[in-house]
Design a protein around this motif. Sequence first.
Motif, mmCIF file in Angstrom:
data_model
loop_
_atom_site.group_PDB
_atom_site.id
_atom_site.type_symbol
_atom_site.label_atom_id
_atom_site.label_comp_id
_atom_site.label_asym_id
_atom_site.label_seq_id
_atom_site.Cartn_x
_atom_site.Cartn_y
_atom_site.Cartn_z
ATOM 1 N N THR A 36 17.715 42.392 3.581
ATOM 2 C CA THR A 36 16.409 42.081 2.578
ATOM 3 C C THR A 36 16.325 40.470 2.550
ATOM 4 O OG1 THR A 36 17.909 41.932 0.725
ATOM 5 C CG2 THR A 36 16.767 44.214 1.400
ATOM 6 N N LEU A 37 17.178 39.712 3.287
ATOM 7 C CA LEU A 37 17.080 38.438 3.187
ATOM 8 C C LEU A 37 16.450 37.732 4.495
ATOM 9 C CD1 LEU A 37 20.299 38.023 1.440
ATOM 10 C CD2 LEU A 37 18.380 37.653 0.455
ATOM 11 N N GLY A 38 16.014 38.561 5.360
ATOM 12 C CA GLY A 38 15.445 37.774 6.525
ATOM 13 C C GLY A 38 14.682 36.681 6.214
ATOM 14 N N ASP A 39 13.615 36.935 5.645
ATOM 15 C CA ASP A 39 12.561 35.858 5.431
ATOM 16 C C ASP A 39 13.124 34.718 4.801
ATOM 17 O OD1 ASP A 39 10.763 37.484 6.448
ATOM 18 O OD2 ASP A 39 9.870 38.000 4.559
ATOM 19 N N THR A 40 14.012 34.853 3.631
ATOM 20 C CA THR A 40 14.676 33.859 2.867
ATOM 21 C C THR A 40 15.414 33.083 3.990
ATOM 22 O OG1 THR A 40 14.754 35.015 0.988
ATOM 23 C CG2 THR A 40 16.253 33.179 1.192
#
Length: 200
Positions: A36-40
């Motif tokens: 869930t943290l790819g974009d971040t």
Amino acid sequence: MDFGIIGAGVIGQALAGHLVAAGHRVVLSNSRGPDTLGDTVARLGPSATAGTVVQAAAADMVFLAVRWQDIPAALADVPSWDGRILVDTTNQIAGPAPGDRVDLGSDTGSEFVARHAPGARVIKAFNTLYARYIAPDPRHAEGRQLLFYAGDDADAKTAFHVLADEIGFAPVDAGPLRDGGRLMQVGGGPLSALHALKQD
């Protein structure tokens, strides 16, 4: 040093940004998993990676930046701290209203955190600042943003002081974890929400 962050909200991302800008490697984690943290982490750059809480907690210095009610669950899966530094950025507030402060009796928030992270060298820091004072560059024309911290381990405090200074804050030792934690604690601590600059 490698750094880990448990919690990828506003505070966790702000700290990751400062660390990456200073050239450090950071593992960012949350309760929903690294996918869930790819974009971040893509926005933070190649020095930031997404990992599990256990992977983030394996770093030399780890920042805890979760909601108060999520602390026990966030730390439950870390098998051992083995003297690693845990920087507690939390406040004992369970909701948005002033009356939502959690009464711990004679304990401070970081003593509560320390009980859930046996073997960690706990430093209390960043909890006295609103997020809008943490996220931007703490260096201003008028001076650097003061950053109070407390802890019981002298070497851990020195390591944190050096890091805080490196990323642009003006670190101020508020004393041991219990006494300093009381000074910094939301709901009566005189250092809580004290936003001031130090002229260099």
